[in-house]
Design a protein around this motif. Structure first.
Motif, PDB file in Angstrom:
ATOM      1  N   GLU A  50     -10.272  -2.449  33.596  1.00  0.00           N
ATOM      2  CA  GLU A  50      -9.805  -2.124  34.794  1.00  0.00           C
ATOM      3  C   GLU A  50      -8.417  -2.941  34.369  1.00  0.00           C
ATOM      4  N   HIS A  51      -7.245  -2.200  34.836  1.00  0.00           N
ATOM      5  CA  HIS A  51      -5.928  -2.830  34.859  1.00  0.00           C
ATOM      6  C   HIS A  51      -5.285  -2.251  35.916  1.00  0.00           C
ATOM      7  N   GLN A  52      -4.377  -3.368  36.532  1.00  0.00           N
ATOM      8  CA  GLN A  52      -3.669  -3.001  37.752  1.00  0.00           C
ATOM      9  C   GLN A  52      -4.720  -2.622  38.806  1.00  0.00           C
ATOM     10  N   ALA A  53      -5.955  -2.888  39.198  1.00  0.00           N
ATOM     11  CA  ALA A  53      -6.747  -2.470  40.279  1.00  0.00           C
ATOM     12  C   ALA A  53      -7.087  -1.160  39.986  1.00  0.00           C
ATOM     13  N   ARG A  54      -6.858  -0.458  38.672  1.00  0.00           N
ATOM     14  CA  ARG A  54      -7.409   0.896  38.432  1.00  0.00           C
ATOM     15  C   ARG A  54      -8.229   0.875  37.171  1.00  0.00           C
ATOM     16  N   LEU A  55      -8.934   1.888  36.866  1.00  0.00           N
ATOM     17  CA  LEU A  55      -9.395   2.125  35.594  1.00  0.00           C
ATOM     18  C   LEU A  55      -8.229   2.509  34.464  1.00  0.00           C
ATOM     19  N   ALA A  56      -8.498   2.148  33.287  1.00  0.00           N
ATOM     20  CA  ALA A  56      -7.502   2.575  32.465  1.00  0.00           C
ATOM     21  C   ALA A  56      -8.428   2.616  30.928  1.00  0.00           C
ATOM     22  N   PHE A  57      -7.705   3.357  30.304  1.00  0.00           N
ATOM     23  CA  PHE A  57      -8.387   3.478  28.755  1.00  0.00           C
ATOM     24  C   PHE A  57      -8.375   2.038  28.136  1.00  0.00           C
ATOM     25  N   ARG A  58      -9.193   1.868  27.460  1.00  0.00           N
ATOM     26  CA  ARG A  58      -9.208   0.298  26.803  1.00  0.00           C
ATOM     27  C   ARG A  58      -8.177   0.105  25.648  1.00  0.00           C
ATOM     28  N   ASP A  59      -8.206   1.437  24.923  1.00  0.00           N
ATOM     29  CA  ASP A  59      -7.351   1.033  23.833  1.00  0.00           C
ATOM     30  C   ASP A  59      -6.063   1.716  23.852  1.00  0.00           C
ATOM     31  N   LEU A  60      -5.300   2.318  24.975  1.00  0.00           N
ATOM     32  CA  LEU A  60      -4.081   2.760  25.009  1.00  0.00           C
ATOM     33  C   LEU A  60      -3.760   2.802  26.561  1.00  0.00           C
ATOM     34  N   VAL A  61      -2.336   2.880  26.538  1.00  0.00           N
ATOM     35  CA  VAL A  61      -1.777   2.853  27.873  1.00  0.00           C
ATOM     36  C   VAL A  61      -0.415   3.320  27.562  1.00  0.00           C
ATOM     37  N   ALA A  62       0.027   3.980  28.516  1.00  0.00           N
ATOM     38  CA  ALA A  62       1.711   4.352  28.540  1.00  0.00           C
ATOM     39  C   ALA A  62       2.438   3.956  29.744  1.00  0.00           C
ATOM     40  N   VAL A  63       3.525   3.900  29.466  1.00  0.00           N
ATOM     41  CA  VAL A  63       4.796   3.697  30.563  1.00  0.00           C
ATOM     42  C   VAL A  63       5.564   4.919  30.650  1.00  0.00           C
ATOM     43  N   ARG A  64       6.061   5.245  31.720  1.00  0.00           N
ATOM     44  CA  ARG A  64       6.981   6.423  31.837  1.00  0.00           C
ATOM     45  C   ARG A  64       8.137   6.107  32.616  1.00  0.00           C
ATOM     46  N   HIS A  65       9.145   6.705  32.482  1.00  0.00           N
ATOM     47  CA  HIS A  65      10.397   6.855  33.323  1.00  0.00           C
ATOM     48  C   HIS A  65      10.099   7.104  34.825  1.00  0.00           C
ATOM     49  N   PRO A  66      10.561   6.441  35.573  1.00  0.00           N
ATOM     50  CA  PRO A  66       9.886   6.711  37.022  1.00  0.00           C
ATOM     51  C   PRO A  66      10.448   7.901  37.677  1.00  0.00           C
ATOM     52  N   ASP A  67      11.681   8.599  37.174  1.00  0.00           N
ATOM     53  CA  ASP A  67      12.296   9.817  37.674  1.00  0.00           C
ATOM     54  C   ASP A  67      11.710  11.011  36.981  1.00  0.00           C
ATOM     55  N   ASP A  68      10.758  10.793  35.741  1.00  0.00           N
ATOM     56  CA  ASP A  68      10.402  12.103  34.961  1.00  0.00           C
ATOM     57  C   ASP A  68       9.088  12.591  35.498  1.00  0.00           C
ATOM     58  N   PRO A  69       8.997  13.865  35.292  1.00  0.00           N
ATOM     59  CA  PRO A  69       7.808  14.467  35.744  1.00  0.00           C
ATOM     60  C   PRO A  69       6.374  13.873  35.267  1.00  0.00           C
ATOM     61  N   TYR A  70       5.248  14.206  35.885  1.00  0.00           N
ATOM     62  CA  TYR A  70       4.156  13.665  35.257  1.00  0.00           C
ATOM     63  C   TYR A  70       3.006  14.625  35.938  1.00  0.00           C
ATOM     64  N   ASP A  71       1.826  14.766  35.077  1.00  0.00           N
ATOM     65  CA  ASP A  71       0.678  15.665  35.381  1.00  0.00           C
ATOM     66  C   ASP A  71       0.012  14.798  36.556  1.00  0.00           C
ATOM     67  N   LYS A  72      -0.064  15.508  37.637  1.00  0.00           N
ATOM     68  CA  LYS A  72      -0.824  14.576  38.719  1.00  0.00           C
ATOM     69  C   LYS A  72      -2.297  14.551  38.603  1.00  0.00           C
ATOM     70  N   ASP A  73      -2.914  15.567  37.922  1.00  0.00           N
ATOM     71  CA  ASP A  73      -4.152  15.362  37.694  1.00  0.00           C
ATOM     72  C   ASP A  73      -4.761  14.400  36.650  1.00  0.00           C
ATOM     73  N   SER A  74      -3.648  14.038  35.538  1.00  0.00           N
ATOM     74  CA  SER A  74      -4.158  13.125  34.720  1.00  0.00           C
ATOM     75  C   SER A  74      -3.640  11.828  34.687  1.00  0.00           C
ATOM     76  N   GLY A  75      -2.386  11.940  35.405  1.00  0.00           N
ATOM     77  CA  GLY A  75      -1.407  10.586  35.447  1.00  0.00           C
ATOM     78  C   GLY A  75      -0.389  10.575  34.426  1.00  0.00           C
ATOM     79  N   THR A  76      -0.604  11.621  33.191  1.00  0.00           N
ATOM     80  CA  THR A  76       0.235  11.419  32.347  1.00  0.00           C
ATOM     81  C   THR A  76       1.594  12.045  32.177  1.00  0.00           C
ATOM     82  N   GLY A  77       2.530  11.104  31.639  1.00  0.00           N
ATOM     83  CA  GLY A  77       4.025  11.456  32.044  1.00  0.00           C
ATOM     84  C   GLY A  77       4.297  12.730  30.992  1.00  0.00           C
ATOM     85  N   LEU A  78       5.456  13.280  31.523  1.00  0.00           N
ATOM     86  CA  LEU A  78       5.857  14.761  30.790  1.00  0.00           C
ATOM     87  C   LEU A  78       7.403  14.552  30.297  1.00  0.00           C
TER      88      LEU A  78
END
Length: 155
Positions: free
Chosen positions: A58-86
Protein backbone atom coordinates in the motif's frame (compact mmCIF):
# COMPACT_ATOMS: atom_id res chain seq x y z
CA UNK A 1 6.52 6.82 -53.94
CA UNK A 2 6.55 8.89 -50.76
CA UNK A 3 7.87 7.21 -47.66
CA UNK A 4 6.43 8.19 -44.33
CA UNK A 5 8.71 8.49 -41.36
CA UNK A 6 8.17 5.89 -38.66
CA UNK A 7 6.30 7.06 -35.58
CA UNK A 8 8.53 8.03 -32.65
CA UNK A 9 8.96 5.29 -30.09
CA UNK A 10 7.28 5.48 -26.71
CA UNK A 11 9.93 5.28 -23.98
CA UNK A 12 10.53 5.68 -20.27
CA UNK A 13 13.68 6.17 -18.25
CA UNK A 14 14.17 3.30 -15.78
CA UNK A 15 16.07 3.96 -12.56
CA UNK A 16 17.33 1.18 -10.28
CA UNK A 17 16.42 1.79 -6.65
CA UNK A 18 16.67 0.21 -3.22
CA UNK A 19 13.32 1.78 -2.29
CA UNK A 20 11.40 2.55 -5.49
CA UNK A 21 8.47 4.20 -3.70
CA UNK A 22 10.67 6.63 -1.76
CA UNK A 23 12.53 7.46 -4.97
CA UNK A 24 9.25 7.98 -6.84
CA UNK A 25 8.01 10.28 -4.06
CA UNK A 26 11.22 12.34 -4.24
CA UNK A 27 11.25 12.63 -8.04
CA UNK A 28 7.50 13.32 -8.29
CA UNK A 29 8.00 16.24 -5.89
CA UNK A 30 11.26 17.35 -7.55
CA UNK A 31 9.78 17.43 -11.06
CA UNK A 32 6.19 18.35 -10.11
CA UNK A 33 5.13 15.01 -11.62
CA UNK A 34 2.42 12.59 -10.47
CA UNK A 35 2.92 9.10 -9.12
CA UNK A 36 1.07 6.66 -11.35
CA UNK A 37 -2.02 5.07 -9.82
CA UNK A 38 -2.01 1.38 -10.79
CA UNK A 39 -4.57 0.41 -8.11
CA UNK A 40 -7.33 -0.65 -10.57
CA UNK A 41 -4.90 -2.77 -12.61
CA UNK A 42 -3.49 -4.41 -9.49
CA UNK A 43 -6.99 -5.14 -8.18
CA UNK A 44 -7.87 -6.86 -11.48
CA UNK A 45 -4.64 -8.88 -11.48
CA UNK A 46 -5.25 -9.97 -7.87
CA UNK A 47 -8.84 -11.01 -8.67
CA UNK A 48 -7.62 -13.07 -11.65
CA UNK A 49 -4.95 -14.72 -9.53
CA UNK A 50 -2.31 -13.35 -11.92
CA UNK A 51 -0.49 -11.43 -9.19
CA UNK A 52 0.33 -12.66 -5.68
CA UNK A 53 -0.66 -10.30 -2.85
CA UNK A 54 2.95 -10.28 -1.59
CA UNK A 55 3.95 -8.57 -4.88
CA UNK A 56 2.00 -5.49 -3.77
CA UNK A 57 2.25 -2.81 -1.10
CA UNK A 58 0.00 0.00 0.00
CA UNK A 59 1.45 3.32 -1.07
CA UNK A 60 -0.30 6.69 -0.93
CA UNK A 61 -3.50 4.94 0.29
CA UNK A 62 -3.74 2.64 -2.72
CA UNK A 63 -2.29 -0.64 -3.90
CA UNK A 64 1.01 -0.44 -5.77
CA UNK A 65 3.45 -2.95 -7.19
CA UNK A 66 6.03 -3.78 -4.50
CA UNK A 67 9.07 -3.61 -6.77
CA UNK A 68 8.28 -0.83 -9.22
CA UNK A 69 6.47 2.47 -9.49
CA UNK A 70 6.48 5.23 -12.07
CA UNK A 71 5.97 8.98 -12.08
CA UNK A 72 4.62 10.87 -15.07
CA UNK A 73 4.19 14.40 -16.31
CA UNK A 74 0.73 15.57 -15.18
CA UNK A 75 -0.19 16.90 -18.65
CA UNK A 76 0.70 13.73 -20.55
CA UNK A 77 -1.88 11.11 -21.52
CA UNK A 78 -2.25 7.90 -19.57
CA UNK A 79 -4.21 4.66 -19.83
CA UNK A 80 -7.17 5.11 -17.46
CA UNK A 81 -7.63 1.31 -17.09
CA UNK A 82 -4.08 0.65 -15.91
CA UNK A 83 -2.93 4.07 -14.68
CA UNK A 84 0.16 3.75 -16.87
CA UNK A 85 1.51 6.94 -18.41
CA UNK A 86 1.86 7.25 -22.17
CA UNK A 87 4.28 10.19 -22.18
CA UNK A 88 7.20 11.48 -20.12
CA UNK A 89 7.86 8.94 -17.34
CA UNK A 90 10.45 7.74 -14.86
CA UNK A 91 10.08 4.15 -13.66
CA UNK A 92 11.79 3.12 -10.43
CA UNK A 93 12.52 -0.59 -10.06
CA UNK A 94 13.82 -2.38 -6.98
CA UNK A 95 17.30 -3.88 -7.23
CA UNK A 96 19.16 -5.68 -4.42
CA UNK A 97 22.47 -3.85 -4.70
CA UNK A 98 23.13 -0.22 -3.72
CA UNK A 99 24.47 2.37 -6.15
CA UNK A 100 28.26 2.05 -6.23
CA UNK A 101 29.64 4.14 -9.11
CA UNK A 102 28.96 7.40 -10.91
CA UNK A 103 25.84 7.51 -13.09
CA UNK A 104 26.34 7.05 -16.82
CA UNK A 105 23.08 8.93 -17.38
CA UNK A 106 21.58 11.77 -15.35
CA UNK A 107 18.85 14.38 -15.41
CA UNK A 108 19.53 18.08 -15.84
CA UNK A 109 16.89 20.29 -14.25
CA UNK A 110 16.34 23.80 -15.63
CA UNK A 111 14.23 25.84 -13.19
CA UNK A 112 14.61 29.08 -15.16
CA UNK A 113 16.78 32.18 -15.15
CA UNK A 114 17.74 33.32 -11.66
CA UNK A 115 15.96 30.43 -9.90
CA UNK A 116 18.81 27.94 -9.44
CA UNK A 117 19.55 28.77 -5.78
CA UNK A 118 15.89 28.57 -4.75
CA UNK A 119 15.50 25.27 -6.61
CA UNK A 120 18.61 23.79 -4.97
CA UNK A 121 17.20 24.81 -1.58
CA UNK A 122 13.80 23.25 -2.41
CA UNK A 123 15.41 20.00 -3.58
CA UNK A 124 17.62 19.86 -0.49
CA UNK A 125 14.45 20.15 1.57
CA UNK A 126 13.06 17.13 -0.29
CA UNK A 127 16.08 15.02 0.64
CA UNK A 128 18.69 15.75 -2.03
CA UNK A 129 22.18 16.92 -1.18
CA UNK A 130 24.64 19.21 -2.92
CA UNK A 131 27.77 17.43 -4.18
CA UNK A 132 29.52 20.42 -5.76
CA UNK A 133 29.02 23.73 -7.52
CA UNK A 134 30.46 24.10 -11.01
CA UNK A 135 31.36 27.34 -12.73
CA UNK A 136 32.97 27.06 -16.16
CA UNK A 137 33.17 29.26 -19.24
CA UNK A 138 30.33 27.15 -20.69
CA UNK A 139 28.04 27.84 -17.74
CA UNK A 140 27.32 27.24 -14.08
CA UNK A 141 25.32 24.51 -12.36
CA UNK A 142 25.01 22.56 -9.13
CA UNK A 143 25.65 18.82 -9.04
CA UNK A 144 23.31 17.15 -6.57
CA UNK A 145 22.44 13.63 -5.43
CA UNK A 146 18.95 12.26 -4.83
CA UNK A 147 18.19 10.34 -1.60
CA UNK A 148 19.81 7.17 -2.98
CA UNK A 149 22.90 8.96 -4.32
CA UNK A 150 21.99 9.29 -8.02
CA UNK A 151 23.60 12.43 -9.44
CA UNK A 152 21.65 15.13 -11.24
CA UNK A 153 22.35 18.75 -12.12
CA UNK A 154 20.47 21.98 -11.55
CA UNK A 155 21.26 24.67 -14.12
Amino acid sequence: MTQTAPAPLHWKLVVDAGDPHAQADFWAAALHYETEDNDALIQRLLELGALPREATVEHQARLAFRDLVAVRHPDDPYDKDSGTGLGRRLLFQRVPEPKTVKNRLHLDLHPGEGRRSAEVERLTGLGARVLREVSEPSGAWVVMADPEGNEFCVH
